[in-house]
Enzyme design. Structure first.
Site, mmCIF file in Angstrom:
data_model
loop_
_atom_site.group_PDB
_atom_site.id
_atom_site.type_symbol
_atom_site.label_atom_id
_atom_site.label_comp_id
_atom_site.label_asym_id
_atom_site.label_seq_id
_atom_site.Cartn_x
_atom_site.Cartn_y
_atom_site.Cartn_z
ATOM 1 N N GLU A 157 1.030 -1.308 -0.038
ATOM 2 C CA GLU A 157 0.121 0.129 -0.035
ATOM 3 C C GLU A 157 0.847 1.107 -0.086
ATOM 4 O O GLU A 157 1.981 1.258 0.558
ATOM 5 C CB GLU A 157 -0.847 0.067 1.407
ATOM 6 N N GLY A 158 0.472 2.440 -0.586
ATOM 7 C CA GLY A 158 1.262 3.640 -0.732
ATOM 8 C C GLY A 158 0.359 4.752 -0.780
ATOM 9 O O GLY A 158 -0.934 4.459 -0.837
ATOM 10 N N LYS A 171 -2.295 -3.195 -9.353
ATOM 11 C CA LYS A 171 -2.261 -1.995 -8.874
ATOM 12 C C LYS A 171 -3.501 -1.051 -8.956
ATOM 13 O O LYS A 171 -4.007 -0.742 -9.869
ATOM 14 C CB LYS A 171 -1.185 -1.223 -9.576
ATOM 15 N N ASP A 186 12.706 8.613 -10.486
ATOM 16 C CA ASP A 186 12.598 8.014 -8.725
ATOM 17 C C ASP A 186 13.168 6.606 -8.700
ATOM 18 O O ASP A 186 12.438 5.648 -8.144
ATOM 19 C CB ASP A 186 10.977 8.092 -8.578
#
Length: 429
Positions: free
Chosen positions: A103-104, A124, A220
């Protein structure tokens, strides 16, 4: 226009931003159309008309002739826009939820059984919030571009398909193993053997070179966004970490059985733009020119790779910081003084970090603890030599090329792949 960026497959609550690209989110389906969803198979677009389910049976659907009620009962999202589910339920009639993988800020990742392909996949499920939906569609676009050109398997995660389900963009991926960060964490942050660092570094640079050839910048790169292809590992004797992990089993550390990796999280990937100055990657791996507001390009990814290689051979993040001036001071402690021409050109937001052409340190430090955190760091050469038994000289020279302050002097991914650290015959050492 800016929007908050997202992460993938790992919990990461740090704020980040990225430009929005031209995609308009589909508005949430009205009550009379709760069964509405769209499916796009990669390479074969198929759309389905809305199912006008009654209020008594809001989840009734017809999908490619599959039975009614294939999906779970309709539920409201939670207060943050996350999809609410129970294990064993379906997402459309095709996918059965097996477990929650992560989870994010973006949403959740679920392990699901794909009834059509007869395999486990990772889905996702993006929060039902417009900015996250927009970012998800950016990721879909980039994944499709990568897949279109990735004929030989260039270490990018493979998208299976995507669909819009109950106001949630769902992206279906091949199921992979743990991230390098999760592997390090479960291994009590013990370093990887240098030969494994070499193999992971080579694959990572191959992926970056492939993306840069397509004029894409990941923005990133970090251990959380690099996944081992398989979860299998072996245990080997290890006595170096005893002072840090005196628990049972501390005499052993885990080594992945396979060095194969894939890079994930393309929701922040962007095409190169010369005028951008605001891209914010995860702090620990952020290049100095980004902090100083000097713009960004391909070398920002290269800086991140350098930080990652040091972390893999030491077990800990190279720059563990939460504040810009402290971060820049840590860089100078590890790599030496920053070029004056970079400091003098610092953007408006970074002018406060510079005084008389030099970094305003330690005078500008926020606390004594911050100064101590900087002073305890070692020079790059000493740090690597503490953890590497052989090939230390080659690795030091390579990382110095990846972590050059001036982005125009930094090695490119292709140049780095030709470095002796990768090309020397290490079997004859």
């Amino acid at each position: 226009m800016e929007m908050e960026r997202v992460t993938e497959l790992t919990i990461d609550r740090r704020p980040r931003k990225r430009p929005r690209l031209g995609w308009e989110a589909v508005s949430q389906a009205p009550k009379a159309q709760l069964g509405l969803f769209y499916v796009q198979e990669i390479g074969n677009v198929t759309s389905y008309a809305p199912s006008r389910a009654s209020s008594d049976h809001p989840s009734s659907l017809f999908v490619k002739g599959l039975a009614r009620n294939g999906s779970a009962p309709w539920r409201e999202d939670d207060k943050d826009g996350h999809y609410v589910f129970e294990l064993g339920e379906n997402i459309t009639s095709r996918y059965k939820i097996h477990s929650k993988m992560g989870e994010g800020t973006f949403g959740q990742v679920l392990e699901c059984w794909d009834r059509e392909r007869k395999e486990m996949v990772a889905i996702k499920i993006v929060r039902g919030v417009k900015k996250y939906r927009d970012a998800a569609m950016i990721e879909v676009d980039v994944l499709q571009q990568l897949g279109k050109h990735d004929k030989g398997g260039n270490r990018c995660v493979q998208i299976r398909n995507w669909f819009d389900y109950r106001n949630h963009i769902c992206i279906v991926f091949e199921k992979l193993g743990p991230s390098l960060y999760d592997f390090l964490r479960k291994n009590n942050y013990r370093s990887f053997p240098i030969d494994l660092v070499r193999e992971i570094g080579r694959q990572l640079l191959e992926c970056v070179a492939f993306m840069h050839d397509l004029h894409l910048i990941h923005t990133d790169l970090k251990p959380e966004n690099i996944l081992l292809v398989t979860p299998e590992y072996i245990k080997v004797p290890d006595y170096k970490g005893l002072s840090r992990s005196p628990k049972d089993g501390s005499y052993y550390k885990r080594i992945p059985k396979s060095s194969a990796i894939k890079v994930i999280d393309f929701g922040s990937t962007t095409y190169e733009k010369k005028d951008q100055t605001y891209i914010v990657s995860t702090r620990h791996y952020r290049a100095p020119e980004v902090i100083l507001g000097l713009g960004w390009s391909y070398p920002c990814d290269i800086w991140s790779v350098g930080c990652i290689l040091v972390e893999l051979c030491s077990g800990e993040a190279l720059f563990q910081t939460h504040e810009n001036l402290e971060h820049l001071a840590m860089m100078e402690r590890v790599l030496g003084p920053m070029p004056q021409n970079m400091l003098k050109r610092a953007g408006r937001s970074a002018e406060k970090y510079v005084r008389r052409g030099k970094l305003d340190w330690p005078e500008g430090a926020t606390s004594r603890d911050s100064i101590k955190a900087v002073l305890k760091l070692h020079r790059l050469q000493n740090l690597i030599m503490q953890h590497v038994d052989h090939s230390a000289g080659d690795l030091i020279h390579l990382v110095q090329g990846l972590l050059r302050y001036d982005p125009s002097d930094r090695l490119s991914a292709r140049e780095a792949l030709r470095h002796p650290f990768f090309t020397r015959d290490h079997l004859r050492r």
